[in-house]
Write a protein that holds these residues in place. Structure first.
Motif, PDB file in Angstrom:
ATOM      1  N   ILE A  76       8.281  45.202 -50.325  1.00 26.14           N
ATOM      2  CA  ILE A  76       8.358  43.747 -50.507  1.00 26.14           C
ATOM      3  C   ILE A  76       7.026  43.126 -50.917  1.00 26.14           C
ATOM      4  N   PRO A  77       5.868  43.493 -50.316  1.00 27.29           N
ATOM      5  CA  PRO A  77       4.604  42.864 -50.741  1.00 27.29           C
ATOM      6  C   PRO A  77       4.307  43.018 -52.222  1.00 27.29           C
ATOM      7  N   ALA A  78       4.744  44.127 -52.846  1.00 21.36           N
ATOM      8  CA  ALA A  78       4.487  44.327 -54.273  1.00 21.36           C
ATOM      9  C   ALA A  78       5.251  43.323 -55.134  1.00 21.36           C
ATOM     10  N   LEU A  79       6.332  42.747 -54.602  1.00 18.99           N
ATOM     11  CA  LEU A  79       7.112  41.760 -55.338  1.00 18.99           C
ATOM     12  C   LEU A  79       6.492  40.373 -55.263  1.00 18.99           C
ATOM     13  N   THR A  80       5.521  40.208 -54.369  1.00 17.34           N
ATOM     14  CA  THR A  80       4.861  38.920 -54.221  1.00 17.34           C
ATOM     15  C   THR A  80       3.853  38.711 -55.337  1.00 17.34           C
ATOM     16  N   SER A  81       3.809  37.527 -55.889  1.00 16.25           N
ATOM     17  CA  SER A  81       2.858  37.204 -56.950  1.00 16.25           C
ATOM     18  C   SER A  81       1.421  37.387 -56.466  1.00 16.25           C
ATOM     19  N   VAL A  82       0.572  37.926 -57.344  1.00 15.59           N
ATOM     20  CA  VAL A  82      -0.839  38.095 -56.998  1.00 15.59           C
ATOM     21  C   VAL A  82      -1.482  36.737 -56.731  1.00 15.59           C
ATOM     22  N   VAL A  83      -1.043  35.726 -57.446  1.00 19.70           N
ATOM     23  CA  VAL A  83      -1.580  34.380 -57.255  1.00 19.70           C
ATOM     24  C   VAL A  83      -1.275  33.885 -55.844  1.00 19.70           C
ATOM     25  N   ILE A  84      -0.028  34.029 -55.429  1.00 20.49           N
ATOM     26  CA  ILE A  84       0.362  33.590 -54.088  1.00 20.49           C
ATOM     27  C   ILE A  84      -0.344  34.421 -53.027  1.00 20.49           C
ATOM     28  N   SER A  85      -0.401  35.742 -53.237  1.00 21.50           N
ATOM     29  CA  SER A  85      -1.058  36.626 -52.275  1.00 21.50           C
ATOM     30  C   SER A  85      -2.530  36.263 -52.122  1.00 21.50           C
ATOM     31  N   GLY A  86      -3.201  36.031 -53.257  1.00 20.89           N
ATOM     32  CA  GLY A  86      -4.608  35.674 -53.198  1.00 20.89           C
ATOM     33  C   GLY A  86      -4.846  34.362 -52.480  1.00 20.89           C
ATOM     34  N   MET A  87      -3.979  33.385 -52.710  1.00 19.56           N
ATOM     35  CA  MET A  87      -4.120  32.094 -52.034  1.00 19.56           C
ATOM     36  C   MET A  87      -3.917  32.246 -50.530  1.00 19.56           C
ATOM     37  N   LEU A  88      -2.931  33.031 -50.125  1.00 13.03           N
ATOM     38  CA  LEU A  88      -2.678  33.242 -48.699  1.00 13.03           C
ATOM     39  C   LEU A  88      -3.861  33.917 -48.021  1.00 13.03           C
ATOM     40  N   PHE A  89      -4.416  34.944 -48.676  1.00 16.06           N
ATOM     41  CA  PHE A  89      -5.556  35.640 -48.081  1.00 16.06           C
ATOM     42  C   PHE A  89      -6.802  34.760 -48.075  1.00 16.06           C
TER      43      PHE A  89
END
Length: 301
Positions: free
Chosen positions: A113-126
């Motif tokens: 599932i994490p691979a389906l998450t947008s890099v943009v969204i992932s980066g903002m969350l982190f």
């Protein structure tokens, strides 16, 4: 018309017809941009046209301290991600395929599932998780154990913990599935024979699983080298732009973006891209020769 139809369906022509869309896309979207980029790296490109400057961009790159920093950061990131993204997914794949794990399909979905998450969204969350405010999740964790809040993204050690954790979170499931596919291609009778000979789990892993997973491992290492060297968007989103304290998050692709897009110096940016391609090819060819995937055999008389 009949002759044209017969020619189209003939065994000699039909394979080329089916391969034509792929060949055209390869030429248009890969070969042409690659050749154009190499040519532009020897030119000074502007809106009014281009001017041939020879190797001036490459000579400038050799003395550019920002480019040296970007190369060092990218290579360091690649090495660290290889140390994390090969053994961890391999261990999880072996554990997932063992008899100890139940609901294997559900675990595969959860890990992917994490691979389906947008890099943009992932980066903002982190970025929010590792922000320097007292309300960020990581600083709340520090306060829970009696420690003071940390400006995580302002020093290289803590910032890279966030960057590497983001990589592990997003891509562990993908690499794990590669290794699962490799494990499924291994004949189970080999392990049954090892059981008869009295081999334990550790011996079977090091003497059977690891050697038989070599093709999958080589593939995962190859794509991980390219992914590590070409990393950009994760760093861009984590620092909310292409500027990080003391350039701790500057990568080769980030520097290419800075020179080509932000400063409109496309010729210099293309030179950066060509150097990136050469570095990636050299590293991958070294590891392919080291693993015996490529070998030079002398002809026997």
């Amino acid at each position: 018309m009949n002759k044209a139809k017969k020619l189209l369906y003939s065994q000699k022509v039909a394979p080329y017809v089916f391969a034509l869309p792929f060949m055209l896309s390869l030429i248009i979207f890969w070969a042409y941009p690659l050749i154009s980029g190499i040519v532009m790296s020897f030119q000074d490109v502007s809106f009014g046209g281009s001017q041939w400057v020879g190797s001036a961009h490459y000579q400038k790159l050799a003395k550019d301290p920002f480019f040296s920093t970007a190369v060092f950061n990218s290579v360091e990131y690649m090495v660290l991600t290889l140390l994390l993204m090969i053994p961890i997914p391999m261990f999880l794949a072996v554990l997932l395929e063992s008899r100890l794990t139940k609901a294997k399909g559900a675990w595969k979905v959860i890990m992917y599932i994490p691979a389906l998450t947008s890099v943009v969204i992932s980066g903002m969350l982190f970025r929010l998780m590792f922000s320097e405010g007292d309300g960020s999740q990581m600083n709340q964790l520090m306060q829970a154990i009696g420690k003071a809040s940390i400006p995580w993204l302002k020093s290289k050690g803590t910032a890279w913990c966030a960057l590497l954790l983001l990589c592990v979170w997003r891509w562990t499931g993908v690499n794990m599935l590669y290794f699962v596919s490799g494990l499924k291609s291994i004949d189970t009778s080999i392990y049954e024979s090892a059981d008869i000979d009295g081999a334990n789990g550790v011996q079977k892993f090091f003497y059977l699983t690891l050697p038989l997973l070599k093709p999958t491992t080589v593939y995962v290492v190859t794509i991980s080298v390219f992914a590590g060297l070409s990393m950009f968007l994760e760093s861009f989103m984590l620092w909310n732009g292409n500027s990080s304290p003391k350039n701790i998050g500057l990568t080769i692709v980030g520097y290419l973006y800075k020179r080509g897009i932000e400063k409109n110096d496309m010729g210099y940016a293309c030179a950066v891209g060509v150097v990136l391609m050469v570095i990636a090819l050299i590293i991958n060819f070294i590891q392919l020769f080291a693993t015996g995937t490529f070998s030079i055999k002398k002809k026997e008389d």
